[in-house]
Design a protein around this motif. Structure first.
Motif, PDB file in Angstrom:
ATOM      1  N   LYS A  27      72.600  -8.815  96.413  1.00 43.17           N
ATOM      2  CA  LYS A  27      71.642  -8.489  95.360  1.00 43.17           C
ATOM      3  C   LYS A  27      70.528  -9.524  95.175  1.00 43.17           C
ATOM      4  CE  LYS A  27      74.612  -5.417  92.770  1.00 43.17           C
ATOM      5  NZ  LYS A  27      73.948  -4.150  92.891  1.00 43.17           N
ATOM      6  N   PRO A  28      70.799 -10.839  95.272  1.00 43.21           N
ATOM      7  CA  PRO A  28      69.690 -11.793  95.132  1.00 43.21           C
ATOM      8  C   PRO A  28      68.606 -11.587  96.198  1.00 43.21           C
ATOM      9  CG  PRO A  28      71.789 -12.939  94.938  1.00 43.21           C
ATOM     10  CD  PRO A  28      72.088 -11.533  95.372  1.00 43.21           C
ATOM     11  N   ARG A  29      69.016 -11.290  97.417  1.00 38.31           N
ATOM     12  CA  ARG A  29      68.045 -11.056  98.496  1.00 38.31           C
ATOM     13  C   ARG A  29      67.257  -9.775  98.238  1.00 38.31           C
ATOM     14  NH1 ARG A  29      66.605 -12.990 103.266  1.00 38.31           N
ATOM     15  NH2 ARG A  29      65.967 -11.579 104.917  1.00 38.31           N
ATOM     16  N   GLU A  30      67.952  -8.726  97.809  1.00 41.89           N
ATOM     17  CA  GLU A  30      67.280  -7.464  97.507  1.00 41.89           C
ATOM     18  C   GLU A  30      66.286  -7.645  96.362  1.00 41.89           C
ATOM     19  OE1 GLU A  30      70.317  -4.546  96.763  1.00 41.89           O
ATOM     20  OE2 GLU A  30      71.258  -4.927  98.707  1.00 41.89           O
ATOM     21  N   ALA A  31      66.667  -8.388  95.352  1.00 41.06           N
ATOM     22  CA  ALA A  31      65.774  -8.643  94.215  1.00 41.06           C
ATOM     23  C   ALA A  31      64.545  -9.429  94.657  1.00 41.06           C
ATOM     24  CB  ALA A  31      66.519  -9.395  93.114  1.00 41.06           C
ATOM     25  N   LYS A  32      64.739 -10.394  95.551  1.00 44.51           N
ATOM     26  CA  LYS A  32      63.609 -11.184  96.048  1.00 44.51           C
ATOM     27  C   LYS A  32      62.660 -10.310  96.856  1.00 44.51           C
ATOM     28  CE  LYS A  32      61.356 -14.994  96.585  1.00 44.51           C
ATOM     29  NZ  LYS A  32      60.718 -15.657  95.454  1.00 44.51           N
ATOM     30  N   ALA A  33      63.181  -9.385  97.660  1.00 42.82           N
ATOM     31  CA  ALA A  33      62.335  -8.474  98.432  1.00 42.82           C
ATOM     32  C   ALA A  33      61.485  -7.614  97.500  1.00 42.82           C
ATOM     33  CB  ALA A  33      63.184  -7.597  99.344  1.00 42.82           C
ATOM     34  N   VAL A  34      62.079  -7.111  96.440  1.00 45.24           N
ATOM     35  CA  VAL A  34      61.340  -6.303  95.459  1.00 45.24           C
ATOM     36  C   VAL A  34      60.273  -7.161  94.780  1.00 45.24           C
ATOM     37  CG1 VAL A  34      61.561  -5.077  93.257  1.00 45.24           C
ATOM     38  CG2 VAL A  34      63.215  -4.665  95.092  1.00 45.24           C
ATOM     39  N   GLU A  35      60.619  -8.394  94.427  1.00 44.68           N
ATOM     40  CA  GLU A  35      59.677  -9.311  93.786  1.00 44.68           C
ATOM     41  C   GLU A  35      58.478  -9.599  94.696  1.00 44.68           C
ATOM     42  OE1 GLU A  35      59.693 -14.032  92.814  1.00 44.68           O
ATOM     43  OE2 GLU A  35      61.523 -12.935  92.329  1.00 44.68           O
ATOM     44  N   LEU A  36      58.727  -9.841  95.968  1.00 47.85           N
ATOM     45  CA  LEU A  36      57.644 -10.125  96.906  1.00 47.85           C
ATOM     46  C   LEU A  36      56.772  -8.895  97.136  1.00 47.85           C
ATOM     47  CD1 LEU A  36      59.534 -12.357  99.467  1.00 47.85           C
ATOM     48  CD2 LEU A  36      57.739 -13.069  97.865  1.00 47.85           C
ATOM     49  N   ASP A  37      57.401  -7.746  97.250  1.00 46.45           N
ATOM     50  CA  ASP A  37      56.643  -6.506  97.418  1.00 46.45           C
ATOM     51  C   ASP A  37      55.737  -6.268  96.211  1.00 46.45           C
ATOM     52  OD1 ASP A  37      56.072  -4.224  99.047  1.00 46.45           O
ATOM     53  OD2 ASP A  37      57.245  -3.002  97.648  1.00 46.45           O
ATOM     54  N   GLN A  38      56.268  -6.512  95.012  1.00 41.80           N
ATOM     55  CA  GLN A  38      55.486  -6.362  93.785  1.00 41.80           C
ATOM     56  C   GLN A  38      54.346  -7.384  93.739  1.00 41.80           C
ATOM     57  OE1 GLN A  38      55.405  -4.024  91.386  1.00 41.80           O
ATOM     58  NE2 GLN A  38      53.627  -5.148  90.646  1.00 41.80           N
ATOM     59  N   ALA A  39      54.610  -8.616  94.190  1.00 47.06           N
ATOM     60  CA  ALA A  39      53.569  -9.645  94.203  1.00 47.06           C
ATOM     61  C   ALA A  39      52.416  -9.243  95.114  1.00 47.06           C
ATOM     62  CB  ALA A  39      54.153 -10.990  94.632  1.00 47.06           C
ATOM     63  N   LEU A  40      52.719  -8.663  96.269  1.00 47.47           N
ATOM     64  CA  LEU A  40      51.661  -8.200  97.175  1.00 47.47           C
ATOM     65  C   LEU A  40      50.879  -7.042  96.561  1.00 47.47           C
ATOM     66  CD1 LEU A  40      53.506  -8.398 100.599  1.00 47.47           C
ATOM     67  CD2 LEU A  40      51.465  -9.685  99.933  1.00 47.47           C
ATOM     68  N   ASP A  41      51.590  -6.089  95.960  1.00 57.71           N
ATOM     69  CA  ASP A  41      50.915  -4.969  95.298  1.00 57.71           C
ATOM     70  C   ASP A  41      50.029  -5.464  94.156  1.00 57.71           C
ATOM     71  OD1 ASP A  41      52.078  -3.124  96.992  1.00 57.71           O
ATOM     72  OD2 ASP A  41      53.660  -2.537  95.575  1.00 57.71           O
ATOM     73  N   ASP A  42      50.536  -6.396  93.371  1.00 58.94           N
ATOM     74  CA  ASP A  42      49.788  -6.962  92.252  1.00 58.94           C
ATOM     75  C   ASP A  42      48.526  -7.675  92.761  1.00 58.94           C
ATOM     76  OD1 ASP A  42      49.582  -7.679  89.387  1.00 58.94           O
ATOM     77  OD2 ASP A  42      49.918  -9.727  90.126  1.00 58.94           O
ATOM     78  N   TRP A  43      48.679  -8.438  93.832  1.00 54.16           N
ATOM     79  CA  TRP A  43      47.538  -9.152  94.410  1.00 54.16           C
ATOM     80  C   TRP A  43      46.461  -8.165  94.857  1.00 54.16           C
ATOM     81  CZ3 TRP A  43      45.367  -9.215  99.314  1.00 54.16           C
ATOM     82  CH2 TRP A  43      44.448 -10.225  99.540  1.00 54.16           C
ATOM     83  N   LYS A  44      46.862  -7.108  95.571  1.00 49.89           N
ATOM     84  CA  LYS A  44      45.893  -6.108  96.039  1.00 49.89           C
ATOM     85  C   LYS A  44      45.225  -5.392  94.866  1.00 49.89           C
ATOM     86  CE  LYS A  44      48.584  -3.830  98.818  1.00 49.89           C
ATOM     87  NZ  LYS A  44      49.125  -2.884  99.790  1.00 49.89           N
ATOM     88  N   ALA A  45      45.992  -5.089  93.821  1.00 49.99           N
ATOM     89  CA  ALA A  45      45.445  -4.365  92.671  1.00 49.99           C
ATOM     90  C   ALA A  45      44.415  -5.191  91.909  1.00 49.99           C
ATOM     91  CB  ALA A  45      46.572  -3.950  91.732  1.00 49.99           C
ATOM     92  N   LYS A  46      44.533  -6.506  91.957  1.00 47.45           N
ATOM     93  CA  LYS A  46      43.625  -7.376  91.210  1.00 47.45           C
ATOM     94  C   LYS A  46      42.385  -7.793  91.988  1.00 47.45           C
ATOM     95  CE  LYS A  46      47.175  -9.250  88.222  1.00 47.45           C
ATOM     96  NZ  LYS A  46      47.999 -10.409  87.900  1.00 47.45           N
TER      97      LYS A  46
END
Length: 167
Positions: free
Chosen positions: A108-127
Motif C-alpha cells: 500500500k505505501p508504494r501504491e499510495a506513492k504512485a497515486v501521489e506522483l500521478d496527481q502531482a504530474l496532473d496538477d503540474w500540467k493543469a497549472k
C-alpha cells in the motif's frame, strides 16, 4: 562530448559516487540551501538536484536530496512563475519518480506513492500558464507489468515554433 564525460565521471568515481552525492547533500542541508533560496544558493540547489537526478537514473540508486528534505510549496497557479521555476517543479517531480522506481518498497505505501506522483504530474500540467501550453501527453500501452506507467510528455519551446503552429 558532454555525454561521454558524464559516463567517465561515474566510472572514475566508481563505488564512492554514493558517498560523494550524500556528502554534497549533507553540505546543502547544513547550509540550508533549497529550491526557494534566491540567488546563487538556489541555483546551486537546482543544479545539484539535476545532477543527483541524473546519477540516480543512471545508477538505479535513491537520491540523497528528496522530498523529505525540501519540496516546492503548493501554489494555486504558475502564472506568476518564470519558465525556469515551472521547469524546476517538474524536475522535482521527475526526481521523485526516479526515487519511486528505485525503491523496492511494496504494498500500500508504494501504491499510495504512485497515486501521489500521478496527481502531482496532473496538477503540474493543469497549472501551466497559457504561454506554456505546448505540452502534450500520450497514453502508454499497458505492458506486462500492468498499467503502472507514467504518461510520456514532450515539450516544444514556444519560441521554436513559427506563428503558433504546433509541430
Amino acid at each position: 562530448m558532454l555525454h561521454s564525460f558524464s559516463y567517465e565521471m561515474i566510472d572514475v568515481v566508481g563505488e564512492s559516487l554514493g558517498s560523494h552525492l550524500t556528502g554534497v547533500a549533507s553540505l546543502l542541508r547544513t547550509r540550508q540551501v533549497h529550491g526557494n533560496v534566491a540567488g546563487i544558493r538556489g541555483a546551486c540547489y537546482w543544479t545539484w538536484y539535476r545532477h543527483e537526478t541524473w546519477a540516480a537514473l543512471k545508477t538505479a540508486r535513491q537520491m540523497s536530496i528528496d522530498e523529505a528534505y525540501w519540496q516546492p510549496e503548493s501554489i494555486a497557479s504558475f502564472s506568476h512563475l518564470t519558465p525556469e521555476d515551472v521547469a524546476n517543479r517538474v524536475i522535482f517531480i521527475f526526481g521523485q519518480c526516479i526515487n519511486y522506481c528505485n525503491d523496492d518498497t511494496t504494498g500500500k505505501p508504494r501504491e499510495a506513492k504512485a497515486v501521489e506522483l500521478d496527481q502531482a504530474l496532473d496538477d503540474w500540467k493543469a497549472k501551466l500558464p497559457s504561454s506554456m501550453a505546448w505540452f502534450s501527453t500520450e497514453k502508454p500501452e499497458v505492458g506486462p507489468m500492468g498499467s503502472n506507467h507514467f504518461e510520456a510528455m514532450w515539450f516544444v519551446f514556444p519560441h521554436s515554433v513559427d506563428h503558433g503552429e504546433r509541430n
